[in-house]
Design a protein around this motif. Sequence first.
Motif, short mmCIF file in Angstrom:
data_model
loop_
_atom_site.label_atom_id
_atom_site.label_comp_id
_atom_site.label_asym_id
_atom_site.label_seq_id
_atom_site.Cartn_x
_atom_site.Cartn_y
_atom_site.Cartn_z
N HIS A 112 -41.88 62.18 -5.60
CA HIS A 112 -42.05 61.32 -4.43
C HIS A 112 -42.78 62.11 -3.34
O HIS A 112 -42.76 63.35 -3.35
CB HIS A 112 -40.70 60.85 -3.88
N ILE A 113 -43.38 61.41 -2.40
CA ILE A 113 -44.03 62.08 -1.28
C ILE A 113 -43.56 61.50 0.06
O ILE A 113 -43.13 60.35 0.15
CB ILE A 113 -45.58 62.00 -1.34
N ALA A 114 -43.63 62.34 1.06
CA ALA A 114 -43.47 61.92 2.45
C ALA A 114 -44.79 62.23 3.15
O ALA A 114 -45.28 63.36 3.06
CB ALA A 114 -42.32 62.67 3.12
N ILE A 115 -45.36 61.26 3.80
CA ILE A 115 -46.62 61.46 4.52
C ILE A 115 -46.30 61.63 6.00
O ILE A 115 -45.67 60.77 6.62
CB ILE A 115 -47.59 60.30 4.29
N THR A 116 -46.71 62.75 6.56
CA THR A 116 -46.38 63.08 7.94
C THR A 116 -47.60 63.01 8.84
O THR A 116 -48.74 63.02 8.37
CB THR A 116 -45.76 64.48 8.03
N LEU A 117 -47.35 62.93 10.14
CA LEU A 117 -48.38 62.88 11.17
C LEU A 117 -49.39 61.76 10.95
O LEU A 117 -50.57 61.86 11.30
CB LEU A 117 -49.11 64.23 11.29
N LEU A 118 -48.91 60.64 10.40
CA LEU A 118 -49.80 59.50 10.20
C LEU A 118 -50.30 58.96 11.54
O LEU A 118 -51.42 58.44 11.63
CB LEU A 118 -49.06 58.39 9.44
N ASP A 119 -49.49 59.12 12.58
CA ASP A 119 -49.87 58.64 13.91
C ASP A 119 -51.12 59.33 14.44
O ASP A 119 -51.87 58.76 15.24
CB ASP A 119 -48.72 58.84 14.90
N VAL A 120 -51.39 60.55 13.98
CA VAL A 120 -52.53 61.33 14.48
C VAL A 120 -53.85 60.79 13.93
O VAL A 120 -54.91 60.99 14.52
CB VAL A 120 -52.36 62.82 14.13
N ILE A 121 -53.79 60.07 12.81
CA ILE A 121 -55.01 59.53 12.20
C ILE A 121 -55.76 58.60 13.15
O ILE A 121 -56.97 58.40 13.03
CB ILE A 121 -54.66 58.81 10.88
N SER A 122 -55.05 58.03 14.12
CA SER A 122 -55.72 57.14 15.09
C SER A 122 -56.78 57.87 15.90
O SER A 122 -57.60 57.24 16.57
CB SER A 122 -54.69 56.50 16.01
N GLU A 123 -56.80 59.21 15.85
CA GLU A 123 -57.84 59.98 16.53
C GLU A 123 -59.18 59.89 15.78
O GLU A 123 -60.22 60.23 16.33
CB GLU A 123 -57.43 61.45 16.63
N MET A 124 -59.14 59.45 14.52
CA MET A 124 -60.36 59.39 13.71
C MET A 124 -61.01 58.02 13.78
O MET A 124 -60.34 56.99 13.63
CB MET A 124 -60.03 59.71 12.24
#
Length: 415
Positions: A308-320
């Motif tokens: 399984h995976i946990a994806i972190t700092l997804l909120d930062v992608i809005s900078e792209m």
Amino acid sequence: MKRIAIVGLQWGDEGKGKMTDVLANKADIIVRYQGGDNAGHTVKFDTYTYDLHILPSGVIHPHVTSILGPGMVINLETFFHEKKPFLNASIKVSNRSHLILPFHKTLDAIKEEIQHIGTTKKGIGPTYSDKINRQGLRVASLLNKDRFIDEANALAALHDITFDAKHYYETHEKDIKALMPNIIDVSKYIDEAVKKDQHILFEGAQGVMLDISHGTYPYVTSSSPSVSGIPSQVGMAPWLLEGALGIVKAYSTRVGEGPFPTEIHDTLAHDIREVAHEYGVTTGRPRRIGYLDLVSLKHAVRVSGITHIAITLLDVISEMDMIKVCTQYQLEGNIIDEVPAHINDLSRVTPVYETLTSFKDDISKITTYEHLPKAAKDYVEYIAEALQVEIAYVSVGPKREQTIEVKNIWEATRD
């Protein structure tokens, strides 16, 4: 699942500490299985922020027993200082862990001036070198003062260094004596816990791409953060592990030297670094920023058996403005889908990118997966499909409560 590994799938700093803290509510035991105080795990809860370097990240949970495993190297000064706020915590140390002595840090600094690996200069490498050369000191040496003094002075002499082992021991003697009842045989302790059907987390430091065997050698750490390193570094059978949660930052970062194929060199890197506070917890060094690298992630998933995976700092992608993902490398005109073993080859690869739609929404207050923007869910599912693993968690901020549970890994079953 009752015995789960938590491992970073990149070059460290993926958010392992936060995810260990999140899962600690159901854990009975948390074991740090490798590394030393070169790690930097940040846990935020309510108004508190804990930067942990050597203690397992679940130490803030009173019901959890925190264990420093046999595969670790331990700086007593860091350990005694870090445990002070946790007076009521149950903390145990393996009698087979190796000791970082002050002169190990001196040796580390000297070697770094020559090699330029980008180490933390914490004495990690020299201590592991002494271990492999069969001349290091284990925590068990602390149980007898005279024995420790003789062994430590002899080790210093081997390195042609003057060291007052008696003064060192007596400086920490009060804390050492208090620790003695909690110096244990970790393998035996874990075996008994398994028989009691207890919930155990195994927390790694650094990341798979810094693994001494499977990482970007020689720009790696001196131990094995991958899941495959747990059995030998803890002292348990491999088949007792029931699951492995891989932590994936939504983009890539790296501290220190070494090839970094997807590194971003424009202002976007600066913007992400400032928004996400991408500075090393241990050294304060600015982290290098890059796009997500599926080639290295597939490698990390494979060598660690991630379920399984946990994806972190997804909120930062809005900078792209757009999301770029490296899907393959190009080397000498050829398309490859594996990480080259030789550092010179890896330093010459050109990433092949696929571009996805980004999102500009503030997702930091979203608490359910269904309420994430479509572009955010598409990105998460794209990663999971590419890695052929299940999504368990999505992190949209640094705090414990900013974690979206997609699947409770404790309740998951392995196919």
